[in-house]
Design an enzyme around this catalytic site. Structure first.
Site, mmCIF file in Angstrom:
data_model
loop_
_atom_site.group_PDB
_atom_site.id
_atom_site.type_symbol
_atom_site.label_atom_id
_atom_site.label_comp_id
_atom_site.label_asym_id
_atom_site.label_seq_id
_atom_site.Cartn_x
_atom_site.Cartn_y
_atom_site.Cartn_z
ATOM 1 N N CYS A 133 0.843 -1.196 0.000
ATOM 2 C CA CYS A 133 0.000 0.000 0.000
ATOM 3 C C CYS A 133 0.881 1.251 0.000
ATOM 4 O O CYS A 133 1.425 1.647 1.033
ATOM 5 C CB CYS A 133 -0.930 0.016 1.212
ATOM 6 S SG CYS A 133 -2.017 1.461 1.224
ATOM 7 N N CYS A 136 -0.126 4.115 2.448
ATOM 8 C CA CYS A 136 0.176 3.826 3.848
ATOM 9 C C CYS A 136 1.682 3.853 4.106
ATOM 10 O O CYS A 136 2.127 4.347 5.142
ATOM 11 C CB CYS A 136 -0.426 2.486 4.264
ATOM 12 S SG CYS A 136 -2.241 2.517 4.296
#
Length: 175
Positions: A133, A136
């Site tokens: 991700c 993130c």
């Protein structure tokens, strides 16, 4: 079934010899404190979904760190399993429609870990790297830097996550 890190390393076949060496290396001294190192390894083992690897690393971690660190590793793996799916979706779609909508996902543990905020963020960063991700990873890297974390710590946490994930794959595939 392996019950120590060494016996787990011995289960890895010759084709995964590099992982045998790398696992030993990332679990030894680095820029990470023992809590950061073992918490990252446990969180990434959980994220990699290999029960044997997870149990071995949790057992080994219990000899090195306190229960709060292990609980935070578990919490980081679980929260990032949720957050990484959600934020990766928002990033991939790239639509302002979704950016305007509130996440409405409870994640208070990130703000109030049982151990250290910096350590918890390192666990989250490494798990986010394992899950892929980008949003993130960028967010946790920034938070770690703001909390005084170094590029070496960030590098070593992600390196640990990469090795632990590689070991999980090798064990699953019987490489």
């Amino acid at each position: 079934m392996a019950n120590t890190v060494e016996s787990l390393r011995e289960q890895l076949p010759e084709a995964a010899r590099d992982l045998k060496v790398n696992l030993q290396n990332v679990l030894q001294e680095s820029s990470l404190t023992p809590a950061q190192r073992w918490g990252t390894a446990v969180a990434c083992a959980i994220a990699s979904r290999n029960a044997t690897l997870t149990q071995v690393l949790v057992d080994a971690a219990r000899e090195q760190v306190d229960a709060a660190t292990i609980e935070d590793a578990r919490a980081a793996a679980a929260l990032m399993a949720m957050n990484n799916v959600y934020y990766r979706f928002k990033h991939m779609v790239g639509s302002e429609d979704y950016e305007k909508l509130p996440a409405r996902l409870r994640m208070t543990r990130i703000a109030k870990p049982h151990s250290s905020k910096l350590d918890f963020e390192l666990f989250c960063l490494a798990v986010s790297a394992v899950f892929g991700c980008e949003r993130c990873v960028v967010s946790h890297e920034k938070t770690i830097r703001e909390a005084g974390g170094t590029s070496e710590q960030i590098h070593d946490a992600v390196r640990t996550g990469a090795v632990v994930h590689g070991v999980a794959v090798a064990l699953e595939l019987g490489v």
